[in-house]
Write an enzyme that holds these catalytic residues in place. Structure first.
Site, PDB file in Angstrom:
ATOM      1  N   TYR A 183      40.268  43.430  39.076  1.00 20.58           N
ATOM      2  CA  TYR A 183      41.486  43.141  39.833  1.00 20.58           C
ATOM      3  C   TYR A 183      41.270  42.077  40.918  1.00 20.58           C
ATOM      4  CZ  TYR A 183      44.265  46.930  37.836  1.00 20.58           C
ATOM      5  OH  TYR A 183      44.996  47.729  36.993  1.00 20.58           O
ATOM      6  N   LYS A 193      31.894  52.568  31.109  1.00 21.75           N
ATOM      7  CA  LYS A 193      31.666  52.047  29.758  1.00 21.75           C
ATOM      8  C   LYS A 193      30.289  51.378  29.781  1.00 21.75           C
ATOM      9  CE  LYS A 193      32.830  51.214  25.532  1.00 21.75           C
ATOM     10  NZ  LYS A 193      32.823  52.297  24.520  1.00 21.75           N
ATOM     11  N   ASP A 238      36.246  55.856  26.610  1.00 23.85           N
ATOM     12  CA  ASP A 238      36.943  56.098  25.336  1.00 23.85           C
ATOM     13  C   ASP A 238      36.914  57.592  24.987  1.00 23.85           C
ATOM     14  OD1 ASP A 238      34.185  55.804  25.019  1.00 23.85           O
ATOM     15  OD2 ASP A 238      34.294  54.601  23.185  1.00 23.85           O
ATOM     16  N   ASP A 290      43.298  52.835  36.385  1.00 19.21           N
ATOM     17  CA  ASP A 290      44.705  52.509  36.125  1.00 19.21           C
ATOM     18  C   ASP A 290      45.142  53.117  34.790  1.00 19.21           C
ATOM     19  OD1 ASP A 290      47.227  51.189  36.340  1.00 19.21           O
ATOM     20  OD2 ASP A 290      46.493  49.691  34.913  1.00 19.21           O
ATOM     21  N   ASP A 325      47.766  56.754  33.815  1.00 20.81           N
ATOM     22  CA  ASP A 325      49.025  56.797  33.046  1.00 20.81           C
ATOM     23  C   ASP A 325      48.902  57.834  31.931  1.00 20.81           C
ATOM     24  OD1 ASP A 325      50.211  54.739  34.580  1.00 20.81           O
ATOM     25  OD2 ASP A 325      51.117  53.806  32.812  1.00 20.81           O
TER      26      ASP A 325
HETATM   27  C1  IPM Z   1      49.373  50.932  39.313  1.00 16.03           C
HETATM   28  C2  IPM Z   1      49.951  49.660  38.713  1.00 16.03           C
HETATM   29  C3  IPM Z   1      49.299  48.424  39.304  1.00 16.03           C
HETATM   30  C4  IPM Z   1      47.803  48.496  38.970  1.00 16.03           C
HETATM   31  C5  IPM Z   1      49.886  47.090  38.829  1.00 16.03           C
HETATM   32  C6  IPM Z   1      51.349  46.974  39.194  1.00 16.03           C
HETATM   33  C7  IPM Z   1      49.140  45.904  39.353  1.00 16.03           C
HETATM   34  O1  IPM Z   1      49.856  49.691  37.330  1.00 16.03           O
HETATM   35  O2  IPM Z   1      49.452  51.103  40.539  1.00 16.03           O
HETATM   36  O3  IPM Z   1      48.880  51.773  38.559  1.00 16.03           O
HETATM   37  O4  IPM Z   1      47.388  48.107  37.873  1.00 16.03           O
HETATM   38  O5  IPM Z   1      47.056  48.952  39.824  1.00 16.03           O
HETATM   39 MN    MN Z   2      49.181  51.583  36.558  1.00 13.97          MN
END
Ligand code: IPM
Ligand code: MN
Ligand code: NAD
Length: 356
Positions: A135, A192, A225, A249, A253
């Site tokens: 990042y 990884k 993975d 990240d 999700d």
């Molecule tokens: C998160 C988001 C951000 C990230 C994006 C918007 C840059 O996906 O906060 O999880 O990847 O950190």
């Molecule tokens: Mn995210």
């Protein structure tokens, strides 16, 4: 002198502008001594006058506020996403908020897509490194637009950055209990290192080295993975997971999927002793924005996390209990099985909090 905690509120774009007002509404319903200041940073402001972060913006936040409550950034009218990078990643990086803490808790079995998984089975936390990795925007392109184009995106891993996030995870494990009040016991480092040997090697060595300071904490390791597979097969084994910026990240999700989706997931970007930022895990969700259908509970739980961090734990617990009740009674938005709008779900939680 006022003892009120000063909160900077930055709703941002899309559904951020719908869910953050509900989080503020619920915070006000707690009666906690908070003073809110709203900022219009986001796509509209950028499109109006090209401001992403005003001069001195980060220094102002650090100086004048006890915490920052943020929505989401991302708007199809700004395809470069430059404002999101400068505002959101700007706060994380320039305010050095190195630990992105993302709790993963299932509030009701009905919300989990896995068979036979109960709330007690999903209660772990992902500690995501928040200031380094891929990042950092280090790299470049060469021979752009030609058949020989080269794009390089560097993965930055510093000894200092790796050590402080791993220590954060061990300390979190030592000082935080599970929802059922049992102690946390295990820190799982996810990497990884079988393929990314330079960065992975550093993480592996530092993990081993500092573990001697935390003899009561069990160490575990998984490649990212395999961890993804395990999260879907059986999330019961997870306790504290620590990982780099990008893996953190992605797996959060996936983990949000266990909780009922992105609308339920909370997070904080933290650096002990500094002004910290609290942000739901989800984005600005442009397709559902402006329709009063976004789930506000992730933002509301994020606000509870903020209160707990500020030491206002009794009110934080009230908010969590109210959201739990709303989930159980389906006083919620459609993504988690309810039939309320964003505002109505927020009102229900705020009323429950006021009455409790
Ligand atoms: C998160 C988001 C951000 C990230 C994006 C918007 C840059 O996906 O906060 O999880 O990847 O950190
Ligand atoms: Mn995210
Ligand atoms: P997203 O999180 O906005 O949406 C992903 C999916 O989850 C969509 O189906 C969306 O409808 C659903 N969803 C998200 N939040 C929800 C909620 N509260 N209630 C109900 N459903 C919800 O991710 P995306 O679509 O990949 O990204 C959209 C924009 O948001 C992009 O510009 C992206 O860069 C940005 N983004 C910003 C942040 C942030 O600022 N923290 C985080 C993630 C994505």
């Amino acid at each position: 002198m006022s003892t009120a905690k000063r909160i900077a509120v930055i709703p941002g774009d899309g559904i951020g502008k719908e869910v953050i007002p509900q989080a503020v509404h619920v915070l006000k319903a707690t009666g906690a001594d908070l003073q809110f200041t709203h900022f219009d940073w986001g796509a509209d402001r950028y499109l109006a006058d090209e401001t992403t972060v005003p001069p001195d913006g980060f220094a102002m936040l650090a100086r004048d506020f006890n915490a920052i409550l943020v929505g989401a950034f991302g708007d199809p009218r700004v395809p470069s996403n430059i404002h999101a990078k400068e505002i959101l990643l700007g706060m994380r990086f320039k305010m050095d908020l190195y630990a992105n803490v993302r709790p993963v808790r299932l509030m009701d079995a009905a919300l989990c897509p896995l068979k036979g998984v109960e709330p007690k089975d999903v209660d772990f936390v992902v500690i995501r490194e928040n200031t380094e990795g891929v990042y950092g925007d280090v790299g470049g392109v060469f021979k752009q637009g030609t058949a020989d184009e080269v794009a390089i995106q560097e993965d930055i891993n510093t000894r200092k950055g790796v050590e402080r996030i791993l220590r954060y995870a061990f300390q979190y494990c030592r000082s935080n209990k599970k929802l059922d009040h049992s102690p946390r016991r295990r820190v799982l480092m996810c990497d990884k290192s079988n393929a990314m040997t330079h960065a992975g090697g550093l993480w592996q060595r530092v993990f081993q080295e500092i573990s001697v300071d935390y003899p009561q904490v069990e160490m575990q390791h998984m490649y990212v993975d395999a961890l993804c597979m395990q999260m879907v097969r059986d999330p019961r084994s997870f306790d504290v997971i620590v990982t780099n910026n990008m893996f953190g990240d992605i797996i959060t999700d996936l983990a949000a999927g266990l909780q009922g989706g992105l609308g339920m997931a909370a997070s904080g970007s933290l650096h002990p002793g500094k002004t910290c930022m609290f942000e739901p895990v989800h984005g600005s969700a442009p397709p559902i924005a402006g329709k009063n259908i976004a789930n506000p509970f992730g933002a509301i739980l994020t606000a509870a996390m903020m209160l707990a961090y500020l030491g206002i734990t009794d009110q934080a617990e009230k908010i969590e209990a109210a959201v739990l009740e709303a989930v159980r009674q389906k006083k919620a938005t459609a993504d988690i099985g309810g039939s309320l709008g964003t505002r109505e779900a927020g009102d229900w939680v705020a009323n429950f909090v006021s009455a409790s």
